[in-house]
Design an enzyme around this catalytic site. Sequence first.
Site, mmCIF file in Angstrom:
data_model
loop_
_atom_site.group_PDB
_atom_site.id
_atom_site.type_symbol
_atom_site.label_atom_id
_atom_site.label_comp_id
_atom_site.label_asym_id
_atom_site.label_seq_id
_atom_site.Cartn_x
_atom_site.Cartn_y
_atom_site.Cartn_z
ATOM 1 N N ASP A 16 0.757 -1.263 -0.063
ATOM 2 C CA ASP A 16 0.126 -0.052 0.002
ATOM 3 C C ASP A 16 0.763 1.280 -0.011
ATOM 4 O OD1 ASP A 16 -1.722 -1.943 0.299
ATOM 5 O OD2 ASP A 16 -2.943 -1.083 2.063
ATOM 6 N N ASP A 58 -4.932 -0.480 -1.662
ATOM 7 C CA ASP A 58 -6.298 -0.429 -1.361
ATOM 8 C C ASP A 58 -6.977 0.311 -2.799
ATOM 9 O OD1 ASP A 58 -6.343 -1.086 1.186
ATOM 10 O OD2 ASP A 58 -6.549 0.939 2.006
ATOM 11 N N HIS A 77 -10.196 7.371 0.950
ATOM 12 C CA HIS A 77 -8.835 7.390 0.427
ATOM 13 C C HIS A 77 -8.785 6.210 -0.562
ATOM 14 C CE1 HIS A 77 -9.521 4.335 3.635
ATOM 15 N NE2 HIS A 77 -8.499 3.513 3.079
ATOM 16 N N LYS A 102 -7.056 -4.855 -3.190
ATOM 17 C CA LYS A 102 -7.785 -5.264 -1.971
ATOM 18 C C LYS A 102 -9.079 -4.222 -1.853
ATOM 19 C CE LYS A 102 -4.367 -3.939 1.176
ATOM 20 N NZ LYS A 102 -4.995 -2.809 2.162
ATOM 21 N N CYS A 141 -2.116 -2.381 7.664
ATOM 22 C CA CYS A 141 -2.151 -3.257 6.259
ATOM 23 C C CYS A 141 -0.946 -4.444 6.390
ATOM 24 C CB CYS A 141 -2.411 -2.567 5.027
ATOM 25 S SG CYS A 141 -4.044 -1.776 5.139
#
Length: 195
Positions: A16, A58, A77, A102, A141
């Site tokens: 991420d 993300d 976000h 994800k 994460c």
Amino acid sequence: MDKIVLQKGDTLIVVDVQNDFLPGGSLAVTQGDEVVPILNRYIAAFAARGLPVYATRDWHPPDHCSFKAQEGPWPPHCVAETNGARFARDLELPAGATIVSKATEPGRDAYSGFEGTRLDQSLREKNIKRVFVGGLATDYCVLNTVRDACKLGYDVFLLSDAIRAVNVNHDDGLKAEAEMVRLGAQPIALASLGT
């Protein structure tokens, strides 16, 4: 500490490293941009040996359940296809890197790169035994990706010099690192990698 020699069956998972998690982003991690040059050196080491590199992200719909408007904990976000969801401009992912998206469904969140994705299946298809994990954020994460990797039976190395924490509470990052070590992850730094 003995040097760790990268070998067949190893992979790097970059977690991420997206614009919204960097300074100036909508959910910025303090000093999150500091991981980029360090991760680039890990990426180069893996790429030089022909070892696979994965990058999780993300990739949220605009009405994702984690957003405050949907009574989630976070500001909007990493909305799919926006600049905030793009990887950091200076992150040098190789052309062959596998991108793992994800939390792509409105009603399902996912902090782990393994949750609701094909990451585990893909690693097994490549006969991966050891995963090296760094990125953002330590206490969310990264923690959850490491937790699942340990649970799934991988040998896990935590890139302790290439992670940064949100720290909603001032010691969340430290607690997360301790938890990952307790689960079996081995913390390492760039200097630990042998040639």
